[in-house]
Design an enzyme around this catalytic site. Structure first.
Site, PDB file in Angstrom:
ATOM      1  N   LYS A   1       0.840  -1.209   0.000  1.00 50.35           N
ATOM      2  CA  LYS A   1       0.000   0.000   0.000  1.00 50.35           C
ATOM      3  C   LYS A   1       0.872   1.254   0.000  1.00 50.35           C
ATOM      4  O   LYS A   1       2.082   1.186   0.320  1.00 50.35           O
ATOM      5  CB  LYS A   1      -0.917  -0.021   1.226  1.00 50.35           C
ATOM      6  CG  LYS A   1      -0.189   0.001   2.559  1.00 50.35           C
ATOM      7  CD  LYS A   1      -1.119  -0.359   3.721  1.00 50.35           C
ATOM      8  CE  LYS A   1      -0.382  -0.345   5.038  1.00 50.35           C
ATOM      9  NZ  LYS A   1      -1.183  -0.956   6.125  1.00 50.35           N
TER      10      LYS A   1
ATOM     11  N   TYR B   1      13.382  31.660   4.675  1.00 46.77           N
ATOM     12  CA  TYR B   1      12.142  32.371   4.999  1.00 46.77           C
ATOM     13  C   TYR B   1      12.037  32.691   6.484  1.00 46.77           C
ATOM     14  O   TYR B   1      12.487  31.920   7.320  1.00 46.77           O
ATOM     15  CB  TYR B   1      10.935  31.517   4.605  1.00 46.77           C
ATOM     16  CG  TYR B   1      10.707  31.420   3.111  1.00 46.77           C
ATOM     17  CD1 TYR B   1      10.709  32.564   2.294  1.00 46.77           C
ATOM     18  CD2 TYR B   1      10.477  30.187   2.511  1.00 46.77           C
ATOM     19  CE1 TYR B   1      10.488  32.461   0.931  1.00 46.77           C
ATOM     20  CE2 TYR B   1      10.235  30.079   1.146  1.00 46.77           C
ATOM     21  CZ  TYR B   1      10.248  31.223   0.359  1.00 46.77           C
ATOM     22  OH  TYR B   1      10.015  31.124  -0.980  1.00 46.77           O
TER      23      TYR B   1
END
Ligand SMILES: *Cc1c(COP(=O)(O)O)cnc(C)c1O
Length: 368
Positions: free
Chosen positions: A38, A264
Site C-alpha cells: 500500500k 524564509y
C-alpha cells in the site's frame, strides 16, 4: 551506484529479497506470505516492488484502496491482491480487476453481496475481518451468526480468509493485550469456521507480529515495514536492511557573515561566519517543516550537516561550516545510515510516516 546528480530515492531490490528471506526464516515453510504494498510500497514504488516480490514468489499482496490494486493489475501483477479498506463506490472495479475485498462491516458485506450477485460472480474471493481490539475496521465476535446468515447460500462469493490486525505487536509492554487479541481471533475464527462449513485461511500477524509472536502465524502473515527494512526494534533492525536511500546534491554554496540570516522568516541567524548549502529537496518532496531548524540533517562524506532555518517547499539549507564539499556533491538524507527510523525519530515520528511521505516528484532509481 553512480553518484546522485539530482534528488533520488534509490531502491535496493537485493535488500528487499534479503528482508523477505529473513522474515520467511521466522516462519514454517508452509505459511503463506502476503506482501503489503500500500501507499506506493511504503513510499518506494509499488509496481517495481510487487514485480520483484512476485518474482520471489510471495503468495499474496495487500493494498489499502482499490485504486492501488488497479494500478498493480494494469502493470501486469497476477498474484491475488487483498484490498484492506475497500469502499462500496469501487465494488464494480474490485470485480472487474479481480481484486479481493476485505468485508469489515454489515454495510460493505451487504453492498458487496448485492453487486456480486448482479454481476453473477461465482465463488468470488472475499476476506472477513474481525476486530480484536484495534477498534479500527472489522466485525465483532458476536457478529458471526449475522455474517453466516448472509453468506449461507450466497454462491456469488467464497470466503478466502478470516483475519484480524494487532494493535501493539511491537510493544513488549502490551504483550498481554496482544496475546488476548490473538486468543480472541482464534476463538472467533473457530466459531466462524464451524458455522461456515469450510476452512478459509487465517492470518493476523504484521511485521512485528512475525518477529515477536511467530507462534500465531496461522496460515499466512502480512508484512509491510519489514520488507522495507524495519523491525520496529533495534534487535530486529540489525537483521533487516533498509531498501530506500534518499539522496540529493548541493545546488549552491553561500558564505554567510555573522548576523546574516538564511531562508524564509529569517529563521536562522548566523552567530559567526558560516558556510551553507542549498539542497533541491523540500516539504513538497516529503521532508516536512518539522525537520527544520536543526532537527534534520544531511550527511556529506560521513559528516553531519544540520538543516538550518525553515524547510522551504522545494529546497532546504544546511550548515556545511567546516565540511569539505563543493557544489554538485552528493548528500544523503537517510538510507543505511542514518536510517529512516533514526532520521524520523529526531522529529518525533516514525519510519512509516517519513517513507510514505516522499512525494512522487522524487525520481526512483533501482539497484538490482
Ligand atoms: C499496513 C498493514 C499491515 C502491514 O503492517 P507492517 O507493520 O507494515 O508490517 C498489515 N495488516 C494490515 C491490516 C495493515 O493495514
Amino acid at each position: 551506484m553512480p553518484k546522485a546528480e539530482e534528488t533520488v530515492l534509490e531502491i535496493d531490490l537485493n535488500a528487499l529479497a534479503h528482508n523477505l528471506q529473513h522474515l520467511r526464516s521466522k516462519l514454517q515453510p508452509s505459511t503463506k506470505f502476503l506482501g503489503v504494498v500500500k501507499a506506493f510500497g511504503y513510499g518506494s514504488d509499488a509496481i517495481e516492488i510487487a514485480k520483484h516480490l512476485e518474482h520471489l514468489q510471495v503468495d499474496y499482496f495487500a493494498v489499502a484502496y482499490t485504486v492501488e490494486g488497479i494500478a498493480l493489475r494494469k502493470a501486469g501483477i497476477t498474484t491475488p491482491i487483498l484490498v484492506l479498506h475497500p469502499l462500496p463506490a469501487h465494488f464494480d472495479e474490485i470485480i472487474e480487476y479481480n481484486l479481493e475485498p476485505n468485508l469489515y462491516n454489515a454495510k460493505v458485506l451487504n453492498a458487496f453481496l448485492a453487486i456480486a450477485e448482479a454481476q453473477q460472480t461465482k465463488d468470488f474471493p472475499v476476506h472477513i475481518k474481525f476486530n480484536t481490539g484495534l477498534n479500527r475496521l472489522g466485525f465483532w465476535e458476536n457478529d458471526v451468526d449475522y455474517i453466516i446468515s448472509k453468506l449461507n447460500g450466497a454462491l456469488q462469493v467464497k470466503v478466502a480468509s478470516i483475519f484480524s490486525h494487532l494493535a501493539a505487536s511491537e510493544d513488549p509492554n502490551e504483550r498481554d493485550f496482544t496475546l488476548q487479541q490473538i486468543k480472541s481471533f482464534e476463538n472467533t475464527a473457530d466459531a466462524f469456521i464451524e458455522k461456515l462449513g469450510y476452512r478459509p485461511m487465517l492470518h493476523t500477524l504484521n511485521t512485528s507480529g512475525i518477529l515477536n509472536y511467530p507462534e500465531a502465524q496461522f496460515d499466512m502473515v502480512r508484512s509491510g515495514i519489514g520488507l522495507y527494512g524495519f523491525g520496529n526494534d533495534p534487535k530486529h533492525d540489525q537483521h533487516l536492511t533498509p531498501i530506500a536511500t534518499l539522496k540529493s546534491v548541493i545546488s549552491q554554496i553561500h558564505r554567510i557573515e555573522p548576523g546574516e540570516s538564511v531562508g524564509y522568516n529569517r529563521a536562522f541567524k548566523a552567530p559567526h561566519f558560516a558556510k551553507t548549502a542549498t539542497i533541491p529537496l523540500g516539504h513538497a518532496d516529503g521532508i516536512s517543516r518539522q525537520y527544520g531548524n536543526g532537527v534534520g540533517y544531511a550527511t556529506i562524506n560521513g559528516q553531519k550537516a544540520a538543516f538550518i532555518g525553515n524547510v522551504c517547499m522545494d529546497m532546504l539549507m544546511i550548515d556545511i561550516t567546516g565540511i569539505e564539499c563543493k557544489e554538485g556533491d552528493e548528500v544523503i538524507l537517510f538510507g543505511k545510515s542514518p536510517t529512516a527510523d533514526e532520521f524520523s525519530g529526531n522529529a518525533g515520528t516514525i519510519s512509516y510516516e517519513l517513507l510514505t511521505a516522499i512525494s512522487q516528484r522524487v525520481k526512483r532509481v533501482f539497484l538490482r
